[in-house]
Scaffold this active site. Structure first.
Site, PDB file in Angstrom:
ATOM      1  N   SER A 140       0.831  -1.209   0.000  1.00 61.96           N
ATOM      2  CA  SER A 140       0.000   0.000   0.000  1.00 61.96           C
ATOM      3  C   SER A 140       0.857   1.247   0.000  1.00 61.96           C
ATOM      4  O   SER A 140       1.977   1.241   0.524  1.00 61.96           O
ATOM      5  CB  SER A 140      -0.864  -0.033   1.266  1.00 61.96           C
ATOM      6  OG  SER A 140      -1.354   1.244   1.568  1.00 61.96           O
ATOM      7  N   TYR A 169      -1.814   0.315  10.626  1.00 62.36           N
ATOM      8  CA  TYR A 169      -2.070  -0.366   9.339  1.00 62.36           C
ATOM      9  C   TYR A 169      -0.875  -0.168   8.415  1.00 62.36           C
ATOM     10  O   TYR A 169      -0.338  -1.135   7.863  1.00 62.36           O
ATOM     11  CB  TYR A 169      -3.339   0.176   8.677  1.00 62.36           C
ATOM     12  CG  TYR A 169      -3.415  -0.204   7.216  1.00 62.36           C
ATOM     13  CD1 TYR A 169      -3.102   0.718   6.225  1.00 62.36           C
ATOM     14  CD2 TYR A 169      -3.735  -1.502   6.834  1.00 62.36           C
ATOM     15  CE1 TYR A 169      -3.127   0.352   4.887  1.00 62.36           C
ATOM     16  CE2 TYR A 169      -3.750  -1.866   5.507  1.00 62.36           C
ATOM     17  CZ  TYR A 169      -3.447  -0.936   4.537  1.00 62.36           C
ATOM     18  OH  TYR A 169      -3.452  -1.293   3.212  1.00 62.36           O
ATOM     19  N   LYS A 187       2.053  -2.896   6.763  1.00 63.07           N
ATOM     20  CA  LYS A 187       2.440  -3.033   5.356  1.00 63.07           C
ATOM     21  C   LYS A 187       3.961  -2.840   5.213  1.00 63.07           C
ATOM     22  O   LYS A 187       4.616  -3.533   4.438  1.00 63.07           O
ATOM     23  CB  LYS A 187       1.675  -2.049   4.481  1.00 63.07           C
ATOM     24  CG  LYS A 187       0.211  -2.396   4.314  1.00 63.07           C
ATOM     25  CD  LYS A 187       0.028  -3.795   3.697  1.00 63.07           C
ATOM     26  CE  LYS A 187      -1.422  -4.163   3.555  1.00 63.07           C
ATOM     27  NZ  LYS A 187      -1.623  -5.544   3.027  1.00 63.07           N
ATOM     28  N   GLY A 199      -4.030   9.591  11.635  1.00 60.86           N
ATOM     29  CA  GLY A 199      -3.509   8.536  10.748  1.00 60.86           C
ATOM     30  C   GLY A 199      -3.520   8.968   9.301  1.00 60.86           C
ATOM     31  O   GLY A 199      -2.901   8.330   8.449  1.00 60.86           O
TER      32      GLY A 199
END
Ligand code: WQD
Length: 337
Positions: free
Chosen positions: A126, A151, A155, A298
């Site tokens: 991502s 998150y 990744k 975020g």
């Protein structure tokens, strides 16, 4: 016909990729525990392709259950690993759930690839790995900064795990860094099915427009961008899907130059959140009920891709523009009604 295991095959990008793989001569099986997906999506895959897909309802964090898939399918020629949690906002409130799920499922799959000599591996990464880039567009050589969310950290860790695993064995791998996947398959037989209230922008837009949500919030219009809202590189999910087929072809035909190559999958165009909303209103004819709210933790301010490497090396050409993305997203929402 090479058999490909697609983990997360009932998910949004996974299901669209299965369609593209089938239409390009691959045989496909799926592994998905449906914790964040709806198995009914494979009926839509069948309607488009005429082929039914076997899904192994397996939690890939359980090694023995993951191993059993490979034991039953010793002819797996490649794996595309999508299965992961992917909400930026949720990862901020539940980091350990993200680290456990996303990393354990990956290491189990890689361990099985090693044991069963599956030498072609495509990892769903991502653009969140770039963090808040100092300049855009980002290339694959742009330095990775501190991820803005757990998150994004999973990744970044996932890429490291793949890169350092393949160095010591026969696995050839590709990391695909998606920007913002949106829209639905042109047939409108498959699309995004958010579980609960959508975290992502486009399903929030379409659910507000159809009345499932009373109003949506734009998280901040005080960013240093042309209209104050965040900038993203929206890319049609079917363009993302086709890139996976091209990546597998590239590995299976042994055209790869190293055992771990990275590609950005974006259109190369950055649009603001407010411009995305205006585009939706234009193509749908619906006035969107939204308010400007505070920033979401975020979020990165702005990011979009330099996609020249994927174009040049994989022969990947994105076909859909933002109008197409919003039109197919809206038509899919209307169908879900
Ligand atoms: C986009 C923008 C929000 C909802 C996604 C995926 C992630 C990764 C990268 C693939 C942000 C704003 C959103 C809303 C809003 N893709 N927004 N109101 O955070 O860029 O990450 O793309 O791996 O998996 O989640 O996408 O759609 O959540 O947010 O204003 O109701 O839209 O603040 O600026 P994001 P998103």
């Amino acid at each position: 016909m090479s058999k490909i295991l697609v983990t997360g095959g009932c998910g949004y990008i996974g299901s669209h990729t299965i369609v593209d793989l089938l239409q390009n001569g691959y045989d496909v099986i799926s592994a998905d525990n449906n914790s964040r997906s709806n198995p009914s999506i494979l009926k839509g895959v069948e309607k488009i392709t005429g082929k039914s897909i076997k899904n192994y309802h397996v939690d890939l964090c359980i090694f023995d259950d993951t191993h059993a898939i490979f034991q039953e399918n010793p002819d797996i020629a490649g794996v595309i690993h999508f299965a992961a949690y992917k909400s930026v906002g949720e990862s901020v409130s539940n980091p350990l759930m993200y680290f456990e799920n996303n990393n354990n499922s990956l290491t189990n799959i890689l361990r099985c690839c090693e044991e069963f000599n599956v030498s072609n591996f495509v990892f769903s990464s991502s653009c969140t790995v770039y963090g808040n880039p100092d300049e855009t567009p980002v290339t694959e050589e742009t330095a990775l900064k501190q991820a803005e969310s757990p998150y994004g950290s999973t990744k970044q860790m996932g890429e490291q795990i793949v890169q350092q695993t393949v160095n010591s064995n026969k696995i050839q791998s590709i990391l695909l860094r998606y920007f913002n996947p949106v829209g639905a398959h042109p047939s409108i037989e498959i699309g995004e099915i958010p579980i609960g209230r959508p975290a992502n922008l486009v399903p929030a837009i379409t659910q507000t427009a159809i009345g499932k949500l009373p109003q949506m919030q734009v998280f901040g219009n005080d960013y240093p961008t042309r209209d104050g809202s965040c900038v993203r590189d929206f890319i049609h999910v079917s363009d993302i899907a086709h890139a996976h087929t091209l990546a597998l072809n590239y590995l299976i035909e042994k055209k790869n130059k190293s055992n771990c190559e990275v590609f950005n999958l974006g259109t190369g165009n950055g649009y603001t959140v407010l411009e995305a909303i205006q585009t939706f209103e234009k193509v749908s004819g619906q006035k969107l009920n939204y308010i400007i709210a505070g920033r979401r933790s975020g979020d990165v301010i702005g990011i979009y891709a330099n996609n020249e490497k994927a174009k040049k090396i994989l022969g990947w050409i994105p076909k859909f523009n933002l109008d197409d993305m919003m039109k197919t997203a809206w038509e899919w929402e209307l169908k879900l009604k």
